[in-house]
Design a protein around this motif. Structure first.
Motif, short mmCIF file in Angstrom:
data_model
loop_
_atom_site.label_atom_id
_atom_site.label_comp_id
_atom_site.label_asym_id
_atom_site.label_seq_id
_atom_site.Cartn_x
_atom_site.Cartn_y
_atom_site.Cartn_z
N ILE A 163 0.86 -1.18 0.00
CA ILE A 163 0.00 0.00 0.00
C ILE A 163 0.89 1.23 0.00
O ILE A 163 1.78 1.37 0.83
CB ILE A 163 -0.91 0.02 1.25
N LEU A 164 0.64 2.12 -0.94
CA LEU A 164 1.41 3.37 -0.99
C LEU A 164 0.65 4.51 -0.32
O LEU A 164 1.26 5.40 0.29
CB LEU A 164 1.72 3.74 -2.44
N ALA A 165 -0.68 4.50 -0.46
CA ALA A 165 -1.48 5.59 0.10
C ALA A 165 -2.85 5.05 0.48
O ALA A 165 -3.40 4.16 -0.18
CB ALA A 165 -1.63 6.72 -0.91
N PHE A 166 -3.41 5.60 1.57
CA PHE A 166 -4.77 5.25 1.97
C PHE A 166 -5.36 6.47 2.70
O PHE A 166 -4.81 6.94 3.69
CB PHE A 166 -4.80 4.03 2.89
N ILE A 167 -6.50 6.96 2.19
CA ILE A 167 -7.19 8.11 2.76
C ILE A 167 -8.66 7.76 2.97
O ILE A 167 -9.30 7.24 2.06
CB ILE A 167 -7.10 9.34 1.83
N GLY A 168 -9.20 8.03 4.16
CA GLY A 168 -10.62 7.84 4.40
C GLY A 168 -10.91 6.82 5.49
O GLY A 168 -10.07 6.53 6.36
N ILE A 169 -12.12 6.25 5.45
CA ILE A 169 -12.56 5.27 6.45
C ILE A 169 -11.59 4.08 6.46
O ILE A 169 -11.29 3.52 5.41
CB ILE A 169 -13.99 4.79 6.15
N GLY A 170 -11.12 3.72 7.63
CA GLY A 170 -10.23 2.58 7.75
C GLY A 170 -8.76 2.92 7.66
O GLY A 170 -7.91 2.02 7.60
N ASP A 171 -8.44 4.25 7.67
CA ASP A 171 -7.02 4.61 7.56
C ASP A 171 -6.23 4.31 8.84
O ASP A 171 -5.01 4.45 8.85
CB ASP A 171 -6.86 6.08 7.17
N ASP A 172 -6.94 3.87 9.88
CA ASP A 172 -6.24 3.51 11.10
C ASP A 172 -5.58 2.13 11.01
O ASP A 172 -4.66 1.82 11.77
CB ASP A 172 -7.20 3.55 12.30
N HIS A 173 -6.06 1.30 10.06
CA HIS A 173 -5.44 -0.03 9.94
C HIS A 173 -4.95 -0.35 8.52
O HIS A 173 -4.22 -1.31 8.33
CB HIS A 173 -6.41 -1.13 10.42
N HIS A 174 -5.36 0.43 7.52
CA HIS A 174 -4.79 0.30 6.18
C HIS A 174 -3.60 1.27 6.10
O HIS A 174 -3.76 2.42 5.70
CB HIS A 174 -5.81 0.63 5.09
N LEU A 175 -2.44 0.83 6.49
CA LEU A 175 -1.30 1.73 6.67
C LEU A 175 -0.36 1.68 5.46
O LEU A 175 0.01 0.59 4.99
CB LEU A 175 -0.53 1.33 7.93
N PRO A 176 0.02 2.85 4.94
CA PRO A 176 0.99 2.89 3.84
C PRO A 176 2.29 2.19 4.22
O PRO A 176 2.77 2.30 5.35
CB PRO A 176 1.21 4.40 3.64
N GLY A 177 2.82 1.46 3.26
CA GLY A 177 4.07 0.73 3.48
C GLY A 177 3.87 -0.72 3.84
O GLY A 177 4.80 -1.52 3.76
N THR A 178 2.62 -1.10 4.22
CA THR A 178 2.36 -2.51 4.56
C THR A 178 2.08 -3.32 3.30
O THR A 178 1.63 -2.79 2.28
CB THR A 178 1.16 -2.62 5.52
N GLN A 179 2.33 -4.60 3.37
CA GLN A 179 2.15 -5.48 2.23
C GLN A 179 0.67 -5.64 1.87
O GLN A 179 -0.21 -5.58 2.75
CB GLN A 179 2.75 -6.86 2.53
N ILE A 180 0.38 -5.84 0.61
CA ILE A 180 -0.99 -6.07 0.15
C ILE A 180 -1.47 -7.42 0.70
O ILE A 180 -0.80 -8.44 0.52
CB ILE A 180 -1.07 -6.08 -1.38
N SER A 181 -2.65 -7.41 1.36
CA SER A 181 -3.20 -8.65 1.91
C SER A 181 -4.51 -9.05 1.25
O SER A 181 -4.97 -10.18 1.40
CB SER A 181 -3.41 -8.50 3.42
N SER A 182 -5.14 -8.13 0.50
CA SER A 182 -6.43 -8.40 -0.13
C SER A 182 -6.28 -9.35 -1.31
O SER A 182 -5.49 -9.11 -2.23
CB SER A 182 -7.05 -7.09 -0.60
N ASP A 183 -7.05 -10.42 -1.29
CA ASP A 183 -7.03 -11.39 -2.41
C ASP A 183 -7.54 -10.74 -3.69
O ASP A 183 -7.06 -11.06 -4.78
CB ASP A 183 -7.87 -12.61 -2.06
N TYR A 184 -8.55 -9.86 -3.56
CA TYR A 184 -9.09 -9.20 -4.75
C TYR A 184 -8.03 -8.31 -5.40
O TYR A 184 -7.91 -8.27 -6.63
CB TYR A 184 -10.30 -8.34 -4.38
#
Length: 568
Positions: free
Chosen positions: A253-274
Motif C-alpha cells: 500500500i502506498l497511500a490510503f485516505i478515508g474510512i479505515g485509515d487507522d489499519h490500512h497503513l501505507p508501506g504494509t504489504q498487500i493482503s487483499s485477495d481481490y
C-alpha cells in the motif's frame, strides 16, 4: 369518439414499449443528432420497428387500418435526417402494403412522404444551427399534425373508390391526428428526458474528471512513491466523496485516505485477495458486497463494505499497481464514481509513465553531460600537462598559475549535478580552459569576448559554450599557419516577434564542411540539450565561409533572469 379512445389505448401499449426501450443502451444513439453512420442506422432500425408495430397495433375499419405508424416515420426523419426518414417511411409503407386493403397503395406513399417530411424539418433546423429544437415535443406535435393531414389528402387522391376514401377520411382523420400527434410528443418527451439525464451524468463525470486532472497534474512526475500517491489519493477522496481511496504498487500500500485509515497503513504489504487478483490478471474487480462479497482482509471491524479495484497499466499492459475506491457498508457506488474510477486509472497510469520517462530523460541528460566531460577531459588534460611540463623550468610562476586554472576547470567539471548556470559562469569556465590553451599556443592564438552585459545573468545548460570553443581550436585555429583568432559573441535579436539569444563562437580558420552537419559527438550533445530545454526550433547551427571563418551559433529564447531559477 370511440375510435379516439381505442387509438389512445393502442398508443398506450406503444408508449410503454418506447419507455422500456428508453432504459436500454439501444436508445442512447437517438438522444443525439450526430450524423454518424452508426446513429443513422440505429434510427432506421428503431423507428422502422415502431412503424411496423404501429401498423400491427392498428384498428381495422372499413377495409383499412387506423394506426400510429406515422409516429415512427416522422420521428425517424426528425432524428436521422431526410435519407433515414425516407428509408423508415418506405419500410413502414411497404409493410403496410403487404397488409392489403383499398388504401394499401395510398398508405405506402403517405408513410414514405411522412418520413421525408420529418427529414426535411430535420435539415431545416440543422442548417440554421437550431438542433435543440428538434427535441422539442411541440415541434414533433406540429410535424405529426401536418403529416396526418398530408396522409388524408394522399388517401383522397390515390385510394379508390373516392366515395369510400372520403368516408374513411371523415371517420379516421381527427382520431389519428390527435392520437399520433400526442403520441409523438410523448415519445419525444421520453427522448428529451433521457437526453437531459445523460447530459447531467456526463457533465458531472467531466467536471469531476477535469478537476482531478487539474489538481493532480505533474504530481507523479517526480516518482510513484508514498509521498506523491498520498497527495493523489487525497485529491481523489475530496473530489469523488467515496468512503476511502487507496493506491498500491504491485506489492504494498502506498497511500490510503478515508474510512479505515487507522489499519490500512501505507508501506504494509498487500493482503487483499481481490487486489492480488486484479494485479495478476490486469482486470477491474468490483466487490459490491452483494453479488461479490467483500470483507476487509485486515480488520473484522472495518466499516468498509464494497471495493472497486482498478489496475494501473503501462502501454504494454503490464500492471504497475492499483487504485482502489471504497464505500462504507449500506452505501452503493454511484455509476459516476464507477466510471470515473476507470478513467482515473488511465490518468494515473499515464502520469506514472510520464514520471518515469522524465526520470529517464534526466538520467540520459546526466549521462550525456558526463560523456561530454569525459570526452574533453583526457584530451585536454594531456595537452595541459605537456604545456605545463614545457614551461615549468623556464617560468615556474606561470606554470603554477596554469595549474590553478587547470584545477578550477576540473573542479567545475566535477560538479556534474549542476544542470544550468548563468552565461557569466559559463564564460568563467571557458576562461579557465583558455588560459591553458593560450599558454600552449603562445602568441599564435587570440580570444575576444564580445558578450553583451545584459546576457551575463541569463541561464543556459551547463557545459554549453566550452565544447564549441574547443572545437574551434582543435579543428580550426590549430591548423592555421598564421595566428588564430576566436571571438565569443553574445547578443539579443528580435526575430518573428520574439527576443532570441544568439551566442556564437567564431574562428578565422573557415575549415568547417557543411557535409559534416554537426557530426561531432560534443556538438550533437550541445544541440540536443538546448532542444530538450527550449524546444525543437532552437539549438546549434553551423555556418562557414571557407578559408575565412566558421561560426557556431546557439539560439534560444531570451528569458529575463528574474523569470527562471538555476537548476542545481
Amino acid at each position: 369518439m370511440e375510435l379516439i379512445f381505442s387509438l389512445l389505448q393502442q398508443l398506450s401499449v406503444y408508449v410503454v414499449i418506447a419507455y422500456l426501450l428508453s432504459k436500454t443502451p439501444l436508445f442512447m444513439p437517438i438522444t443525439t443528432v450526430s450524423g454518424h453512420l452508426s446513429q443513422r442506422i440505429a434510427c432506421y432500425i428503431l423507428f422502422s420497428s415502431f412503424c411496423i408495430l404501429g401498423t400491427y397495433f392498428g384498428l381495422a375499419i372499413e377495409n383499412a387500418i387506423a394506426n400510429t405508424r406515422a409516429i415512427g416515420a416522422v420521428m425517424g426523419g426528425l432524428l436521422g435526417g431526410p435519407l433515414v426518414g425516407l428509408a423508415v417511411g418506405f419500410t413502414g409503407g411497404i409493410h403496410r402494403y403487404t397488409m392489403g386493403g383499398f388504401t394499401d397503395v395510398a398508405c405506402t406513399f403517405s408513410t414514405t412522404a411522412e418520413g421525408l417530411l420529418g427529414g426535411l424539418i430535420h435539415s431545416y433546423y440543422v442548417r440554421r444551427g437550431l438542433v435543440d429544437r428538434i427535441f422539442k415535443p411541440s415541434v414533433v406535435y406540429i410535424t405529426l399534425l401536418l403529416a396526418e393531414m398530408m396522409q388524408m389528402v394522399i388517401i383522397l387522391i390515390v385510394a379508390k373508390p373516392f366515395d369510400q376514401a372520403l368516408h374513411l377520411v371523415q371517420a379516421i382523420a381527427l382520431p389519428m391526428m390527435i392520437a399520433n400527434s400526442l403520441g409523438g410528443a410523448i415519445f419525444m418527451s421520453m427522448i428529451q428526458d433521457r437526453k437531459a439525464i445523460y447530459e447531467k451524468y456526463s457533465a458531472a463525470f467531466s467536471s469531476k474528471a477535469m478537476t482531478i486532472a487539474e489538481r493532480s497534474v505533474g504530481i507523479l512526475n517526480t516518482g510513484f512513491n508514498i509521498e506523491n500517491t498520498q497527495k493523489i489519493a487525497r485529491i481523489i477522496y475530496e473530489e469523488t466523496g467515496v468512503g476511502a481511496v487507496s493506491i498500491t504498487d504491485r506489492e504494498k500500500i502506498l497511500a490510503f485516505i478515508g474510512i479505515g485509515d487507522d489499519h490500512h497503513l501505507p508501506g504494509t504489504q498487500i493482503s487483499s485477495d481481490y487486489t492480488k487478483e486484479a494485479i495478476e490478471k490486469g482486470e477491474l474487480i468490483y466487490a459490491d458486497g452483494y453479488e461479490l462479497s467483500y470483507q476487509c482482509s485486515i480488520s473484522d471491524k472495518c466499516k468498509l463494505g464494497s471495493s472497486l479495484i482498478i489496475p494501473l497499466l503501462d502501454t504494454e499492459g503490464v500492471v504497475l499497481g492499483t487504485v482502489k475506491l471504497y464505500e462504507p457498508k449500506q452505501k452503493l457506488f454511484s455509476s459516476v464514481n464507477r466510471s470515473l474510477g476507470e478513467g482515473l486509472a488511465k490518468l494515473l497510469s499515464n502520469q506514472i509513465l510520464v514520471g518515469r520517462y522524465t526520470e529517464q530523460q534526466t538520467l540520459l541528460t546526466q549521462a550525456e553531460l558526463r560523456l561530454l566531460q569525459a570526452q574533453v577531459n583526457p584530451h585536454f588534460l594531456f595537452n595541459a600537462l605537456n604545456t605545463i611540463s614545457a614551461i615549468i623550468r623556464r617560468d615556474p610562476d606561470k606554470a603554477r598559475e596554469l595549474i590553478q586554472h587547470l584545477s578550477q576547470f576540473f573542479r567545475r567539471n566535477l560538479k556534474s549535478n549542476i544542470k544550468a548556470v548563468s552565461i557569466s559562469e559559463e564564460l568563467a569556465h571557458i576562461r579557465s580552459y583558455l588560459e591553458v590553451e593560450l599558454a600552449r599556443f603562445s602568441d599564435r592564438l587570440e580570444v575576444k569576448f564580445l558578450v553583451d552585459d545584459e546576457l551575463l545573468d541569463v541561464i543556459v545548460p551547463t557545459f554549453t559554450l566550452q565544447p564549441l570553443v574547443e572545437n574551434a581550436i582543435k579543428h580550426g585555429t590549430s591548423n592555421l599557419l598564421e595566428n588564430g583568432v576566436i571571438e565569443i559573441r553574445g547578443c539579443i535579436k528580435n526575430q518573428l516577434g520574439k527576443s532570441l539569444v544568439h551566442l556564437a563562437v567564431v574562428d578565422n580558420a573557415g575549415t568547417y564542411s557543411p557535409k559534416d552537419e554537426i557530426t561531432g559527438l560534443g556538438l550533437q550533445i550541445v544541440d540536443k540539450r538546448l532542444k530538450n530545454r527550449f524546444g525543437e526550433f532552437y539549438g546549434l547551427t553551423m555556418s562557414c565561409e571557407p578559408g575565412i571563418s566558421t561560426t557556431a551559433t546557439l539560439i534560444f529564447p531570451y528569458i529575463k533572469p528574474t523569470q527562471e531559477k538555476k537548476d542545481v
